[in-house]
Design a protein around this motif. Structure first.
Motif, PDB file in Angstrom:
ATOM      1  N   LEU A   1       7.244  14.212   4.462  1.00  0.00           N
ATOM      2  CA  LEU A   1       6.456  12.970   4.474  1.00  0.00           C
ATOM      3  C   LEU A   1       6.030  12.552   5.892  1.00  0.00           C
ATOM      4  O   LEU A   1       5.388  11.522   6.067  1.00  0.00           O
ATOM      5  N   ALA A   2       6.392  13.366   6.875  1.00  0.00           N
ATOM      6  CA  ALA A   2       6.172  12.990   8.290  1.00  0.00           C
ATOM      7  C   ALA A   2       4.746  12.573   8.587  1.00  0.00           C
ATOM      8  O   ALA A   2       4.506  11.588   9.292  1.00  0.00           O
ATOM      9  N   ASN A   3       3.775  13.309   8.068  1.00  0.00           N
ATOM     10  CA  ASN A   3       2.363  13.013   8.359  1.00  0.00           C
ATOM     11  C   ASN A   3       1.656  12.313   7.202  1.00  0.00           C
ATOM     12  O   ASN A   3       0.431  12.303   7.130  1.00  0.00           O
ATOM     13  N   ILE A   4       2.446  11.762   6.293  1.00  0.00           N
ATOM     14  CA  ILE A   4       1.885  11.049   5.142  1.00  0.00           C
ATOM     15  C   ILE A   4       2.176   9.560   5.319  1.00  0.00           C
ATOM     16  O   ILE A   4       3.331   9.136   5.298  1.00  0.00           O
ATOM     17  N   SER A   5       1.156   8.777   5.496  1.00  0.00           N
ATOM     18  CA  SER A   5       1.343   7.360   5.852  1.00  0.00           C
ATOM     19  C   SER A   5       1.498   6.423   4.656  1.00  0.00           C
ATOM     20  O   SER A   5       1.974   5.293   4.809  1.00  0.00           O
ATOM     21  N   ASP A   6       1.089   6.870   3.472  1.00  0.00           N
ATOM     22  CA  ASP A   6       1.085   5.936   2.333  1.00  0.00           C
ATOM     23  C   ASP A   6       2.287   6.105   1.401  1.00  0.00           C
ATOM     24  O   ASP A   6       2.254   5.664   0.259  1.00  0.00           O
TER      25      ASP A   6
ATOM     26  N   ILE B   1       6.787   6.151   0.932  1.00  0.00           N
ATOM     27  CA  ILE B   1       8.089   5.793   1.472  1.00  0.00           C
ATOM     28  C   ILE B   1       9.171   6.312   0.528  1.00  0.00           C
ATOM     29  O   ILE B   1       9.004   6.286  -0.696  1.00  0.00           O
TER      30      ILE B   1
ATOM     31  N   ASN C   1       0.808  -1.218   0.000  1.00  0.00           N
ATOM     32  CA  ASN C   1       0.000   0.000   0.000  1.00  0.00           C
ATOM     33  C   ASN C   1       0.850   1.281   0.000  1.00  0.00           C
ATOM     34  O   ASN C   1       0.320   2.383  -0.046  1.00  0.00           O
ATOM     35  N   LYS C   2       2.176   1.133   0.050  1.00  0.00           N
ATOM     36  CA  LYS C   2       3.061   2.302   0.075  1.00  0.00           C
ATOM     37  C   LYS C   2       3.429   2.732  -1.346  1.00  0.00           C
ATOM     38  O   LYS C   2       3.700   1.905  -2.216  1.00  0.00           O
TER      39      LYS C   2
ATOM     40  N   ASN D   1      12.019   4.737   9.834  1.00  0.00           N
ATOM     41  CA  ASN D   1      11.129   3.778   9.157  1.00  0.00           C
ATOM     42  C   ASN D   1      10.434   4.390   7.935  1.00  0.00           C
ATOM     43  O   ASN D   1       9.520   3.816   7.382  1.00  0.00           O
ATOM     44  N   LYS D   2      10.901   5.593   7.523  1.00  0.00           N
ATOM     45  CA  LYS D   2      10.242   6.296   6.403  1.00  0.00           C
ATOM     46  C   LYS D   2      10.951   6.089   5.074  1.00  0.00           C
ATOM     47  O   LYS D   2      10.560   6.684   4.070  1.00  0.00           O
TER      48      LYS D   2
END
Length: 435
Positions: free
Chosen positions: A283-288, A290, A246-247, A313-314
């Motif tokens: 990208l700190a607050n973006i979960s989808d 990498i 999903n990333k 982990n990003k």
């Protein structure tokens, strides 16, 4: 008309691939009646020039031969400081722009010194050596590889002072080509900034069929400006790097922080660490999403430790995966000003430029100069299921220029050779007319 008596001086680096490209170029010049005299720093690859019947000089040997003239200058001349030295009508300290930046940032330079005084003396020795070659051969043309850094910048500055038509050489913006540009290289060349507006006025409407055929060929052959590992699929990349399905991958190819392209044309993100830090924060607050970083072969260990500390982990770091594989697997590509950005455009990937490049600022890249803008741009791109490059027709027009009006083709057929000859003949004749 180009006469057989014409000569050219050409400085190239002691690198087999670069020399091979320049020999192909010089052989075409020879067909046009221009004989090339080559200069490299050392003479370790002298046999390559001799076997092709070209005159060759080692700059280091010449510098030793002419050291007495430079020593005599210091005896005969008064100067207030090293910064005030003008030698052969060249303000040496001003001319050492790149070297001064490297000195400040503690980078090595081709002049192989970290001391200001020694740097200036070595630059003067370069100028003295080149000046003697100019007086000996009276060249009608001068070619330098890159030309933004000493030693070649010394030849470039001296040739311009002597009103000799001077051209910069560099690896092509596309695989299999050589750049030959009278203005300079990268953003400082004929395509950078507002220069594009002047240059593009002379370009006819592109043949979209030809452009699409080239793009298909590029994607099929999967060649790059630099040698690559074997191609692997998107699924393999996700598996190898242990990335959840999903990333979405944001791809960043690292560059050499001490490269001229970065020192001159990346004022906002001066290091790989600067770029990585800004992207990770965006990208700190973006979960989808990498970040996948491809290291440069010259990345050093301490930098690697910094990358890992920033990524957590990003992101992931790779060193040997094929560029085409990474581009195809990515949702978007971020560069400072690498040619990888142009290759990503050929895959119809949105390209975010953090610095100035020959292809940026023309409407088909997303140009970013600060972290806040970068965050907003990434948010917008990641919302799209399959983002594409903006202003595609303008990109096709630019690509048409690269293929037909800007590059010297290196791996050529008989038809390509005719085109190369016409390209150089027009380029050199244009300079003659300007004089």
């Amino acid at each position: 008309m180009i006469h057989k008596s014409k000569k050219a001086l050409c400085f190239v680096w002691d690198n087999f691939d670069i020399i091979d490209s320049c020999l192909k170029f010089a052989n075409t010049l020879r067909l046009l009646g221009v004989e090339t005299i080559f200069i490299t720093r050392e003479d370790s690859l002298k046999s390559l020039f001799i076997s092709n019947n070209f005159i060759h000089f080692s700059l280091y040997n010449l510098m030793k031969e002419h050291s007495i003239a430079v020593k005599k200058w210091f005896v005969d001349n008064e100067f207030e400081s090293y910064e005030s030295i003008v030698y052969k009508d060249i303000n040496v300290w001003d001319d050492l722009y790149f070297e001064k930046k490297c000195l400040k940032r503690k980078y090595r330079t081709p002049l192989e010194t970290s001391y200001k005084q020694e740097m200036i003396v070595k630059a003067m020795l370069c100028i003295e050596a080149f000046d003697n070659l100019i007086k000996k051969y009276i060249p009608q043309y001068c070619f330098v590889w890159n030309g933004l850094v000493y030693p070649p910048k010394g030849l470039r500055s001296l040739s311009i002072k002597n009103n000799i038509p001077t051209f910069s050489l560099e690896r092509g913006l596309l695989p299999g080509y050589l750049v030959v540009d009278p203005k300079g290289i990268n953003y400082g060349g004929s395509l950078g900034g507002e220069s594009w507006l002047i240059f593009s006025k002379h370009i006819s409407v592109p043949d979209f069929k030809e452009i699409k055929l080239y793009i298909e060929k590029f994607r099929r052959e999967k060649k790059s400006v630099v040698t690559q590992k074997d191609y692997i699929s998107k699924r393999s990349i996700y598996k190898i790097l242990d990335i959840p399905k999903n990333k979405k991958i944001i791809f960043l190819p690292n560059q050499i922080d001490s490269d001229t392209n970065i020192i001159y044309y990346s004022p906002f993100f001066k290091t790989n660490v600067d770029a990585i830090d800004a992207i990770i924060k965006s990208l700190a607050n973006i979960s989808d999403a990498i970040l996948v970083i491809k290291t440069h072969p010259e990345d050093i260990i301490k930098d690697m430790e910094l990358y890992l500390k920033l990524l957590k982990n990003k992101g992931r770091i790779v060193s040997s995966i094929n560029l085409h594989s990474l581009i195809e697997a990515s949702h978007a590509v971020i560069v400072r000003n690498s040619t990888v950005g142009l290759e990503a455009l050929l895959y119809d990937k949105p390209v975010i430029c953090l610095g100035y490049s020959a292809y940026s600022g023309k409407g088909f890249t997303i140009d970013v100069t600060d972290s806040n803008t970068l965050h907003n741009v990434l948010v917008d791109i990641l919302k799209e299921k399959k983002p594409e490059i903006p202003n595609k027709n303008e990109f096709y027009r630019f690509l048409s220029l690269l293929l037909n009006n800007y590059h010297f083709k290196l791996n050529f057929t008989a038809e390509d050779e005719k085109r190369n000859r016409l390209f150089l003949k027009n380029l050199l004749s244009l300079k003659d007319k300007e004089e």
